[in-house]
Enzyme design. Structure first.
Site, short mmCIF file in Angstrom:
data_model
loop_
_atom_site.label_atom_id
_atom_site.label_comp_id
_atom_site.label_asym_id
_atom_site.label_seq_id
_atom_site.Cartn_x
_atom_site.Cartn_y
_atom_site.Cartn_z
N SER A 243 45.66 42.28 47.83
CA SER A 243 45.36 41.04 48.55
C SER A 243 45.66 41.31 50.13
O SER A 243 44.83 40.97 51.07
CB SER A 243 45.94 39.88 48.07
OG SER A 243 45.59 39.90 46.81
N ARG B 249 21.61 23.26 16.18
CA ARG B 249 22.72 23.27 15.20
C ARG B 249 22.85 21.97 14.49
O ARG B 249 23.16 20.82 15.39
CB ARG B 249 23.81 23.92 15.80
CG ARG B 249 25.10 23.98 14.99
CD ARG B 249 25.10 24.84 13.91
NE ARG B 249 26.02 25.26 13.09
CZ ARG B 249 26.09 25.94 11.88
NH1 ARG B 249 25.18 26.37 11.47
NH2 ARG B 249 27.20 26.12 11.15
N GLU C 10 36.46 41.06 45.05
CA GLU C 10 35.93 40.27 46.27
C GLU C 10 36.97 39.35 46.93
O GLU C 10 36.65 38.10 47.31
CB GLU C 10 34.59 39.72 46.26
CG GLU C 10 33.40 40.90 46.43
CD GLU C 10 33.39 41.35 47.76
OE1 GLU C 10 33.67 40.66 48.40
OE2 GLU C 10 33.01 42.47 47.71
C1 LIG Z 1 36.98 45.77 37.82
C2 LIG Z 1 37.43 45.82 39.50
C3 LIG Z 1 36.69 46.29 40.29
C4 LIG Z 1 37.15 46.51 41.68
N1 LIG Z 1 36.25 47.15 42.45
C5 LIG Z 1 36.80 47.25 43.67
C6 LIG Z 1 36.14 48.12 44.75
O1 LIG Z 1 35.02 48.71 44.59
N2 LIG Z 1 36.39 48.50 46.07
C7 LIG Z 1 37.79 47.75 46.21
O2 LIG Z 1 38.44 48.31 47.37
N3 LIG Z 1 38.40 47.21 45.43
C8 LIG Z 1 38.06 46.87 44.28
N4 LIG Z 1 38.79 46.25 43.25
C9 LIG Z 1 40.04 45.65 43.82
C10 LIG Z 1 40.12 44.10 43.76
O3 LIG Z 1 39.48 43.85 45.15
C11 LIG Z 1 41.64 43.83 43.93
O4 LIG Z 1 42.13 43.88 42.46
C12 LIG Z 1 42.03 42.30 44.40
O5 LIG Z 1 41.72 42.38 45.64
C13 LIG Z 1 43.33 41.87 44.13
O6 LIG Z 1 44.21 42.83 44.46
P1 LIG Z 1 45.55 43.02 43.47
O7 LIG Z 1 44.80 43.60 42.37
O8 LIG Z 1 46.49 44.21 44.21
O9 LIG Z 1 46.27 41.77 43.24
P2 LIG Z 1 47.63 41.41 44.24
O10 LIG Z 1 46.98 41.31 45.53
O11 LIG Z 1 48.82 42.08 43.69
O12 LIG Z 1 47.69 39.89 43.41
C14 LIG Z 1 48.46 39.64 42.02
C15 LIG Z 1 48.52 38.16 42.06
O13 LIG Z 1 49.42 37.70 43.13
C16 LIG Z 1 49.09 36.64 43.83
N5 LIG Z 1 49.13 36.78 45.23
C17 LIG Z 1 48.92 37.59 46.16
N6 LIG Z 1 49.37 37.30 47.32
C18 LIG Z 1 49.63 36.07 47.45
C19 LIG Z 1 50.15 34.94 48.38
N7 LIG Z 1 50.21 35.47 49.49
N8 LIG Z 1 50.19 33.76 47.74
C20 LIG Z 1 50.31 33.56 46.68
N9 LIG Z 1 49.81 34.26 45.70
C21 LIG Z 1 49.66 35.60 45.81
C22 LIG Z 1 47.34 36.61 43.52
O14 LIG Z 1 46.82 35.33 43.65
C23 LIG Z 1 47.40 37.25 42.12
O15 LIG Z 1 47.45 36.35 41.14
C24 LIG Z 1 38.30 45.86 41.99
C25 LIG Z 1 39.33 45.26 41.17
C26 LIG Z 1 38.92 45.40 39.63
C27 LIG Z 1 39.77 44.78 38.54
#
Ligand SMILES: Cc1cc2nc3c(=O)[nH]c(=O)nc-3n(C[C@H](O)[C@H](O)[C@H](O)COP(=O)(O)OP(=O)(O)OC[C@H]3O[C@@H](n4cnc5c(N)ncnc54)[C@H](O)[C@@H]3O)c2cc1C
Length: 662
Positions: A145, A312, A430
């Site tokens: 994020s 159904r 996204e």
């Molecule tokens: C199947 C899949 C395909 C993907 N494809 C791509 C791709 O092609 N290219 C790419 O670049 N990325 C890709 N991603 C990555 C995706 O964009 C990230 O997983 C997403 O942005 C979330 O980041 P994270 O997984 O690190 O979660 P984190 O940022 O660690 O979040 C974990 C939790 O913490 C919470 N959180 C985080 N910050 C805060 C805050 N400030 N306040 C309150 N709550 C918070 C969130 O709400 C979430 O519930 C993909 C992910 C998946 C699972």
């Protein structure tokens, strides 16, 4: 009859839903004549990936992916049409939708929006034709994020004229990257740009990762496969690690920042944070597309569940010759019809986003004007809110549809379990939904002013305390406040289905929540509370502000669609759906409205009765409402929606029923 019912009202509604993208939809429907696009189950991961790649290549040959690219490079120059076409891929397979989104939306979009003429000329034709497959490598294991703080580095060396791309440690490894595990040959890698001993912030670089799809990684690139996921098994997600990989200076996508051969950095946007948000903001089309894909999945699930609910039969009323169809039970209507009405609401909100995207990216608009900048910020903010609420709505609706189809809904052939598994992560990629709502609230709190782009989270808190509260106080002066409250607390006898009342009430809540949030921030900052502590303590309020504003926006978009509907019968039906959507939200949030004196207990009960009445009223037209989504029969594919249950009932009626006279 189980197929689509083409009554005049269905046709009229379909036309309203398709809007100016009717031709795009018809063209897409032709894909279903090809068995390659028919949904299948039971594929193992390698086979699913192969099929998804074949589908992607067939799409490229059909030319659809060109729609959103600039006409100068063989594209159609219509971003709105591209998003409208993209969301239809959900009817074939969400893995295809996501892989196509990575290839043409994220990878192609980054080259288009962050690159300049030299990149466009060299890469855009091959990206559109599928001859060049790529991936979009932004997320890292340690930073998802908070991508502004990602840690991959691209260090410029004037001696060689190259950038050296490196992954300093495992935390900085690119993670979850779609297309990276097998098929992409070129990656758009987001990295901290270092030159002349300074860090200039996050920029995007084109880095080759393998010579051909399916081939071994190039020297210095480590590729790992993310392996089994909770869904979307047709997409090859992978991890990328770079060990001093050298790329030429021209590999920098240099629209918002460039480095001279001597290593001097220049940018049209001075402030680093602002530059980052401008760069990420240009990729808003991806977020809008994801919201559209989730919405299509919800439409498909509702089509399956409503068709099944009309066939159904369970339980028999005393003296009746036949069991009731389950959609005649109020409880069943209550599960499906408000969800259906809200899906219409999201459809029109999505249309608003697509229209705005088309407008702000159209050729005649001067992107540097103040007005265009503010419009883009507003679009980014609204897209964040609608993506978050829309994907949550889709996930909840698909689960409801799965349950509404009982055991049959749990069979893979009926598609609902796959839709559920595949859409789950739409709430995370996204932009994580919760984090996106915070972004939306930032737009509301800064009113999309110039500062919006420059402010990080804590800067926003400081800005609100310093600048916004005076405006809020003026806006909520006593006399205006009294007038507005009078508008949203009508007489007890007033019709709870009145659309004007719904609009005023939603708008009032949106404004009230933002105003009270600004005051709360101001109070805490004035008391000397540390800015981060302020940010943390108001997070629930921030999320409510974004949700309330997004819901007001969605209702406005729905209201405009009702008013603009040229067919009176279709307009009546849309008006009922709009009322059901608004009343279902009111019923869900009635605690808040009661607490804030905007509903009396009597009116709150009247809201619940009105939801029941509207469900009964819309029940006979439920099929019309789902048929108007105009999903090709081959794209529905679930046997329970294509007559399997009706046929079973017919055979049962024809057979001698040993219990018939009991
Ligand atoms: C199947 C899949 C395909 C993907 N494809 C791509 C791709 O092609 N290219 C790419 O670049 N990325 C890709 N991603 C990555 C995706 O964009 C990230 O997983 C997403 O942005 C979330 O980041 P994270 O997984 O690190 O979660 P984190 O940022 O660690 O979040 C974990 C939790 O913490 C919470 N959180 C985080 N910050 C805060 C805050 N400030 N306040 C309150 N709550 C918070 C969130 O709400 C979430 O519930 C993909 C992910 C998946 C699972």
């Amino acid at each position: 009859m189980v197929g689509r019912r083409n009554g005049a009202r269905t046709e009229a509604l379909s036309a309203v839903l398709a809007g100016r993208y009717g031709a795009v939809r018809e063209q897409f429907a032709e894909h279903f004549a090809d068995p390659l696009f028919r949904p299948v189950t039971d594929l193992d991961r390698p086979a699913h990936r192969r099929r998804t790649l074949e589908q992607l290549q067939a799409l490229a040959r059909g030319g659809g992916p060109r729609l959103g690219f600039p006409a100068d490079y063989g594209g159609g120059g219509d971003m709105g049409a591209a998003v409208a076409a993209f969301q239809l891929l959900a009817f074939a397979d969400l893995s295809l939708l996501v892989k196509a989104g990575v290839q043409w939306g994220l990878f192609g979009g980054a080259v288009q929006h962050l690159g300049t003429e030299r990149h466009h000329r060299r890469y855009l034709p091959d990206i559109q034709s599928g001859a060049l497959l790529g991936c979009f490598a932004m997320t890292e294991t340690g930073h998802g994020s908070d991508v502004q703080r990602l840690r991959t580095t691209a260090t410029f060396e004037p001696d060689t004229g190259e950038f050296v791309v490196s992954t300093p440690d495992e935390d900085a490894r690119k993670d979850y990257i779609g297309n990276a595990a097998c098929d992409a040959t070129l990656a758009v890698v987001f990295a901290q740009l270092l030159t002349a001993g300074r860090s200039e912030g996050v920029h995007a670089f084109l880095v080759p990762i393998r010579a051909e799809p399916g081939g071994a990684p190039l020297p210095g690139v480590l590729v790992e496969d993310c392996g089994a996921k909770g869904g979307l098994e047709g997409v090859d997600n992978g991890r990328l690690t770079f060990d001093h990989v050298r790329v030429p200076r021209e590999a920098l996508l240099n629209r918002y920042g460039d480095v001279s051969p001597e290593g001097v950095y220049t940018s049209p946007v001075d402030d680093e944070t602002k530059r980052f948000f401008v760069m990420v903001g240009t990729l808003v089309q991806g977020r809008i597309s994801v919201a559209g894909g989730a919405l299509s999945a919800a439409q498909l699930a509702l089509t399956i569940a409503v068709r099944y609910g009309e066939q159904r039969r369970q339980f028999r009323a005393p003296g009746a010759a036949e069991d009731l169809v389950i959609l005649d039970f109020l409880a069943h209507q209550r599960r499906l019809l408000p969800a259906l009405a809200s899906t219409y609401a999201f459809h029109f909100a999505q249309r608003h986003l697509v229209d705005e995207l088309t407008r702000v990216t159209s050729a005649g608009v001067d992107p540097t004007s103040d007005e265009a900048t503010k419009d883009r910020r507003r679009l980014e903010s609204q897209a964040a809110g609608i993506k978050a609420l829309g994907t949550w709505h889709a996930v909840a609706t698909i689960q409801t549809c799965r349950e509404a189809c009982g055991g049959a809904g749990y069979l893979a052939e009926n598609r609902l379990t796959q839709l559920r598994a595949d859409t789950d992560v739409f709430t995370t990629f996204e932009g994580d939904n919760t984090v996106l709502l915070q972004l939306m609230a930032k737009g509301l709190l800064t009113e999309y002013r110039d500062e919006f782009g420059e402010l990080d989270t804590l800067g926003t808190i400081r800005f609100v305390a310093d600048h916004l509260v005076q405006a809020v106080l003026e806006r909520s002066g006593v006399s205006q406040l009294t007038q507005r409250i009078a508008a949203v607390v009508p007489a007890e006898s007033a019709d709870v289905r009145d659309r004007g009342w719904h609009r005023d009430l939603f708008a009032w809540r949106a404004e009230h929540v933002v105003d009270s949030l600004a005051r709360r921030i101001k109070r805490q900052v004035d008391d000397g509370t540390d800015l981060f502590a302020v940010f943390n303590s108001v997070q629930d309020h921030v999320l409510l502000a974004a949700r309330a504003s997004t819901e007001a926006l969605i209702l406005e978009a729905f209201g405009r669609a009702v008013d603009g509907c040229p067919d009176p019968a279709a307009a009546d039906l849309l008006a009922d759906c709009c009322a059901l959507h608004a009343l279902a939200v009111l019923e869900r949030d009635r605690g808040w409205f009661l607490e804030h004196g905007r509903l009396t207990p009597q009116r709150s009960k009247a809201v619940t009765s009105a939801v029941d009445d509207l469900c009964a009223r819309l029940r006979p037209t439920a099929r019309t409402l789902v048929d108007a989504f105009a999903i090709p029969e081959a794209g529905i594919a679930a046997p329970i929606a294509l007559g399997a249950e009706a046929e079973r009932q017919r055979l049962r009626r024809e057979a001698v029923d040993p219990l018939a006279n009991r």
